[in-house]
Design a protein around this motif. Structure first.
Motif, mmCIF file in Angstrom:
data_model
loop_
_atom_site.group_PDB
_atom_site.id
_atom_site.type_symbol
_atom_site.label_atom_id
_atom_site.label_comp_id
_atom_site.label_asym_id
_atom_site.label_seq_id
_atom_site.Cartn_x
_atom_site.Cartn_y
_atom_site.Cartn_z
ATOM 1 N N GLN A 1 -1.070 3.593 11.480
ATOM 2 C CA GLN A 1 -1.428 2.782 12.636
ATOM 3 C C GLN A 1 -2.841 3.081 13.120
ATOM 4 O OE1 GLN A 1 1.272 3.273 15.910
ATOM 5 N NE2 GLN A 1 0.529 1.455 17.010
ATOM 6 N N ALA A 2 -3.249 4.340 12.990
ATOM 7 C CA ALA A 2 -4.563 4.757 13.507
ATOM 8 C C ALA A 2 -5.678 4.660 12.463
ATOM 9 C CB ALA A 2 -4.473 6.197 14.020
ATOM 10 N N LEU A 3 -5.351 4.215 11.253
ATOM 11 C CA LEU A 3 -6.346 4.201 10.183
ATOM 12 C C LEU A 3 -7.449 3.179 10.476
ATOM 13 C CD1 LEU A 3 -6.449 5.797 7.463
ATOM 14 C CD2 LEU A 3 -5.723 3.679 6.351
ATOM 15 N N PRO A 4 -8.718 3.557 10.332
ATOM 16 C CA PRO A 4 -9.814 2.590 10.542
ATOM 17 C C PRO A 4 -9.777 1.475 9.508
ATOM 18 C CG PRO A 4 -10.628 4.868 10.505
ATOM 19 C CD PRO A 4 -9.212 4.900 10.011
ATOM 20 N N SER A 5 -10.545 0.421 9.760
ATOM 21 C CA SER A 5 -10.616 -0.707 8.829
ATOM 22 C C SER A 5 -11.202 -0.254 7.498
ATOM 23 C CB SER A 5 -11.481 -1.823 9.412
ATOM 24 O OG SER A 5 -10.923 -2.312 10.613
ATOM 25 N N SER A 6 -10.688 -0.826 6.416
ATOM 26 C CA SER A 6 -11.189 -0.506 5.080
ATOM 27 C C SER A 6 -12.505 -1.225 4.826
ATOM 28 C CB SER A 6 -10.165 -0.932 4.023
ATOM 29 O OG SER A 6 -10.097 -2.358 3.969
ATOM 30 N N PRO A 7 -13.298 -0.765 3.851
ATOM 31 C CA PRO A 7 -14.537 -1.472 3.522
ATOM 32 C C PRO A 7 -14.312 -2.937 3.173
ATOM 33 C CG PRO A 7 -14.541 0.698 2.505
ATOM 34 C CD PRO A 7 -13.188 0.504 3.103
ATOM 35 N N ASP A 8 -13.238 -3.247 2.450
ATOM 36 C CA ASP A 8 -12.964 -4.649 2.104
ATOM 37 C C ASP A 8 -12.659 -5.472 3.354
ATOM 38 O OD1 ASP A 8 -13.373 -4.323 -0.599
ATOM 39 O OD2 ASP A 8 -11.285 -3.824 -1.014
ATOM 40 N N ALA A 9 -11.929 -4.891 4.300
ATOM 41 C CA ALA A 9 -11.637 -5.610 5.539
ATOM 42 C C ALA A 9 -12.914 -5.852 6.344
ATOM 43 C CB ALA A 9 -10.625 -4.823 6.375
ATOM 44 N N LEU A 10 -13.821 -4.874 6.322
ATOM 45 C CA LEU A 10 -15.089 -5.040 7.040
ATOM 46 C C LEU A 10 -15.946 -6.121 6.391
ATOM 47 C CD1 LEU A 10 -15.991 -1.305 7.767
ATOM 48 C CD2 LEU A 10 -15.102 -2.998 9.374
ATOM 49 N N GLN B 1 -2.849 25.786 5.993
ATOM 50 C CA GLN B 1 -3.332 25.262 7.264
ATOM 51 C C GLN B 1 -2.907 23.794 7.375
ATOM 52 O OE1 GLN B 1 -4.912 27.571 9.402
ATOM 53 N NE2 GLN B 1 -4.130 28.857 7.730
ATOM 54 N N ALA B 2 -1.944 23.521 8.238
ATOM 55 C CA ALA B 2 -1.332 22.195 8.303
ATOM 56 C C ALA B 2 -2.346 21.103 8.636
ATOM 57 C CB ALA B 2 -0.201 22.197 9.329
ATOM 58 N N ALA B 3 -3.386 21.442 9.399
ATOM 59 C CA ALA B 3 -4.362 20.419 9.806
ATOM 60 C C ALA B 3 -5.129 19.867 8.608
ATOM 61 C CB ALA B 3 -5.328 20.994 10.831
ATOM 62 N N THR B 4 -5.209 20.625 7.528
ATOM 63 C CA THR B 4 -5.935 20.131 6.352
ATOM 64 C C THR B 4 -5.210 18.966 5.683
ATOM 65 O OG1 THR B 4 -4.845 21.709 4.862
ATOM 66 C CG2 THR B 4 -6.886 22.432 5.931
ATOM 67 N N LEU B 5 -3.933 18.808 6.004
ATOM 68 C CA LEU B 5 -3.161 17.725 5.399
ATOM 69 C C LEU B 5 -3.541 16.358 5.962
ATOM 70 C CD1 LEU B 5 -0.818 16.851 3.540
ATOM 71 C CD2 LEU B 5 0.746 17.316 5.452
ATOM 72 N N LEU B 6 -4.022 16.320 7.214
ATOM 73 C CA LEU B 6 -4.252 15.035 7.882
ATOM 74 C C LEU B 6 -5.312 14.176 7.174
ATOM 75 C CD1 LEU B 6 -4.033 16.155 11.625
ATOM 76 C CD2 LEU B 6 -2.240 15.225 10.148
ATOM 77 N N PRO B 7 -6.520 14.692 6.880
ATOM 78 C CA PRO B 7 -7.476 13.844 6.156
ATOM 79 C C PRO B 7 -6.997 13.481 4.760
ATOM 80 C CG PRO B 7 -8.327 16.081 6.351
ATOM 81 C CD PRO B 7 -7.125 16.002 7.226
ATOM 82 N N ALA B 8 -6.236 14.373 4.123
ATOM 83 C CA ALA B 8 -5.696 14.060 2.795
ATOM 84 C C ALA B 8 -4.725 12.887 2.872
ATOM 85 C CB ALA B 8 -5.005 15.291 2.213
ATOM 86 N N LEU B 9 -3.898 12.878 3.893
ATOM 87 C CA LEU B 9 -2.949 11.759 4.069
ATOM 88 C C LEU B 9 -3.684 10.452 4.371
ATOM 89 C CD1 LEU B 9 -0.062 13.471 6.087
ATOM 90 C CD2 LEU B 9 0.070 12.519 3.776
ATOM 91 N N ARG B 10 -4.727 10.524 5.203
ATOM 92 C CA ARG B 10 -5.495 9.304 5.483
ATOM 93 C C ARG B 10 -6.082 8.726 4.201
ATOM 94 N NH1 ARG B 10 -7.356 12.246 10.101
ATOM 95 N NH2 ARG B 10 -9.334 12.686 9.083
ATOM 96 N N ALA B 11 -6.576 9.610 3.339
ATOM 97 C CA ALA B 11 -7.139 9.145 2.072
ATOM 98 C C ALA B 11 -6.073 8.476 1.209
ATOM 99 C CB ALA B 11 -7.766 10.315 1.315
ATOM 100 N N ALA B 12 -4.917 9.100 1.100
ATOM 101 C CA ALA B 12 -3.851 8.548 0.265
ATOM 102 C C ALA B 12 -3.342 7.219 0.808
ATOM 103 C CB ALA B 12 -2.711 9.560 0.151
ATOM 104 N N ILE B 13 -3.234 7.107 2.119
ATOM 105 C CA ILE B 13 -2.783 5.842 2.721
ATOM 106 C C ILE B 13 -3.826 4.755 2.473
ATOM 107 C CG2 ILE B 13 -2.279 4.705 4.910
ATOM 108 C CD1 ILE B 13 -1.158 7.434 5.874
ATOM 109 N N ALA B 14 -5.110 5.098 2.623
ATOM 110 C CA ALA B 14 -6.175 4.120 2.394
ATOM 111 C C ALA B 14 -6.197 3.644 0.949
ATOM 112 C CB ALA B 14 -7.524 4.722 2.772
ATOM 113 N N LEU B 15 -5.694 4.472 0.026
ATOM 114 C CA LEU B 15 -5.635 4.098 -1.390
ATOM 115 C C LEU B 15 -4.275 3.500 -1.756
ATOM 116 C CD1 LEU B 15 -7.489 7.171 -2.929
ATOM 117 C CD2 LEU B 15 -8.368 4.853 -2.649
#
Length: 584
Positions: free
Chosen positions: A381-390, A125-139
């Protein structure tokens, strides 16, 4: 205290019949009264003294444990790596279209592939990749353009296929990192900042949920099978239990902030394994290497830790076990161990499996996963602010909050408390245009966290921004700051709104006659003189012994004696100082 009996008889405790009997009991000699009164006194300890002794003993025990930990830290080096398994926030499972809802009836969201039904095939299911990518980018990971799935073989009742689909050899993300700061709760000896490298982030499927019913029944809920997971694997670079717990806490906050996961550890959406090893600092480097780091001691793995405290406590217990074993001439075995909350020791579950035991092999039914650079750029580009940035934003010039207020605003209620706070500030600043923006922001933070938060805690209610609309709280704070109401009145109005009063705050204050009508100087003096006249001894103590703390008691007396909501504490204290100390 002994009570006299008729005819002058005296009672004593009979140890054989265990009752109070006269001293002329047939089986007992006569005992003088003075002996009865004093025989037990040496063993009798007053309750207050006993409590003080217990507190002193507990303090000494904590001090001894701290000294032991410090000595152990100086002699032995602890090394920890963490592995986090987090459920992704997706509508469908990883390899089937079955929904991922965890609140539905057991075994109601199950596809044929989830049960390893013969002939069923995985459908990624391709949509399951999106939150995984957000996590990897945030890390801060490097996203791999091509990744592949493997089969990890093991036989257990929660894995119907006899293998788990994961990404062992070619994960979709590598080489990330997480920064830990002193405000994250790292150990003092680690300084102000620690960077922990992330070896890889991989996609994998979850297992069934087991429910044991002793002595011999175990039920399985296959709703969770194939729920999409990411496994975040850190490098073994952590050297204190507190920092390991801080790392897990920080990783959870990052995954929640970027919208990657469903829930945190408290609801079972995130589970942690830790790898623990020790070695003497003054000896030659150990013979073991993990993830490219040489010279480590033999590691053990502690599985399925479910809270931050469990992470820290389990590491402390396993470190102490390994040190005691090595100091006695034993050898640490590579094994998988378990931990029970409240215990003081880890327990062996099984020998540690390796890649050979799991017989990893590429999954022949799932094609390679190819990720385009345009998708990565869009998610970045669409990633929310990180906890450190907040944190940086809240403690910076825009808000000027202390770190003690910034952290809970970010962490509470999955960010909803922070959004509410910002709404309050945005409404309050135009109302307080003549005040410093930082002062306004700090006052708003105090009311959101402490006053409103205190009401939530007291009533045991979950957070909901509609309980006290942001506009209502902003107007309460504005009226207080402009000295149109007193602090107690502001709290009274907040409680009324909290309990459901939806009148606009100005209307509520007017209709309930709560607006401050300042007292004249003469009225303050009269109230103060009346309070002082009733307590001349306390007045003398303030004058002669400089016990200024007692002024607050007199302020309270004046506020109780005066008309409700009209006595202002600072003005009351000012008048008291004049009358008692002759200060202008």
């Amino acid at each position: 205290m002994l009570r006299p009996l008729a005819r002058g008889a005296v009672r004593s405790l009979c140890s054989q019949c265990r009752r109070i009997a006269p001293i002329h009991h047939d089986n007992h000699p006569r005992i003088p009264l003075r002996h009865l009164q004093t025989s037990t006194s040496p063993d009798r300890v007053p309750l207050r003294k006993q409590l003080k002794q217990d507190a002193k003993a507990l303090k000494a025990q904590k001090r001894q444990r701290k000294e032991s930990e410090e000595a152990s830290r100086q002699e032995w080096e602890l090394t920890v790596g963490v592995e986090i398994h987090a459920q992704l926030d997706t509508a469908a499972k990883l390899f089937s279209r079955a929904p991922t809802s965890s609140t539905d009836a057991p075994n109601s969201n199950v596809a044929l592939f989830d049960l390893a039904f013969p002939g069923s095939q995985p459908e990624f299911q391709a949509a399951t990749l999106l939150p995984a990518l957000r996590a990897a980018i945030a890390l801060h990971c490097q996203i791999q353009p091509v990744s592949r799935f493997d089969r990890k073989h093991y036989f257990y009742q929660d894995q119907p296929a006899g293998y788990q689909i994961t990404q062992y050899y070619e994960p979709f993300a590598r080489h990330g990192y997480v920064d830990l700061f002193d405000y994250d709760g790292i150990a003092p000896e680690d300084g102000d900042r620690v960077r922990v490298d992330i070896k890889q982030v991989q996609l994998e499927q979850d297992t069934a949920k087991s429910q044991e019913y002793p002595p011999s029944t175990q039920l399985l809920d296959f709703n969770r099978v194939s729920h999409p997971l990411i496994e975040v694997i850190s490098m073994p670079q952590i050297h204190s239990p507190a920092t390991a717990a801080a790392c897990v806490r920080k990783l959870q906050s990052i995954l929640q902030a970027c919208g990657a996961v469903t829930t945190g550890m408290e609801l079972g959406g995130l589970r942690v394994d830790v790898n623990v090893s020790v070695r003497r600092r003054d000896e030659a480097p150990g013979q073991h290497a993990y993830d490219g780091i040489e010279g480590l001691g033999q590691r053990t793995e502690i599985k399925n830790l479910s809270s931050f405290k469990a992470v820290e406590d389990a590491i402390v217990a396993e470190k102490n076990r390994q040190i005691a074993l090595l100091e006695s001439g034993g050898v640490v075995e590579g094994e998988t161990r378990g931990w029970t909350i409240g215990s003081t020791e880890t327990r062996k579950l099984r020998g540690k499996e390796g890649a050979v035991d799991y017989r990893y092999m590429p999954d022949p039914d799932i094609p390679p996963l190819i990720i385009g650079e345009d998708l990565i750029a869009h998610l970045e580009q669409a990633l929310p602010s990180s906890p450190d940035a907040l944190v940086a934003m809240l403690v910076g010039p825009e808000y000027g909050l202390p770190i003690e207020d910034a952290k809970p605003l970010i962490e509470l209620d999955d960010g909803a408390r922070l959004e509410y706070y910002q709404d309050v500030v945005d409404i309050l600043r135009p109302l307080q245009a003549d005040q410093d923006d930082k002062k306004v922001a700090r006052v708003a933070g105090n009311w959101v966290l402490h006053e409103l938060g205190g009401l939530l805690t007291k009533t045991d209610r979950a957070w909901d921004a509609a309980i006290v609309p942001a506009q209502a709280l902003a107007h309460i704070v504005d009226q207080l700051q402009r000295k149109r109401i007193t602090g107690p009145t502001a709290k009274q109005v907040l409680a009324a709104v909290f309990d459901g009063d939806r009148r606009p705050v100005p209307q509520l204050l007017e209709e309930d006659n709560l607006l401050l009508r300042p007292l004249s100087r003469e009225e303050y003096v009269a109230l103060a003189q009346a309070a002082l006249a009733l307590n001349p001894g306390m007045v003398e103590q303030i004058r002669t012994k400089n016990q200024l703390g007692k002024l607050g008691w007199f302020v309270g007396q004046m506020m109780r004696a005066g008309e409700k909501g009209r006595v202002e504490a600072p003005k009351a204290e000012e008048i008291l100082r004049e009358l008692i100390l002759d200060e202008p």
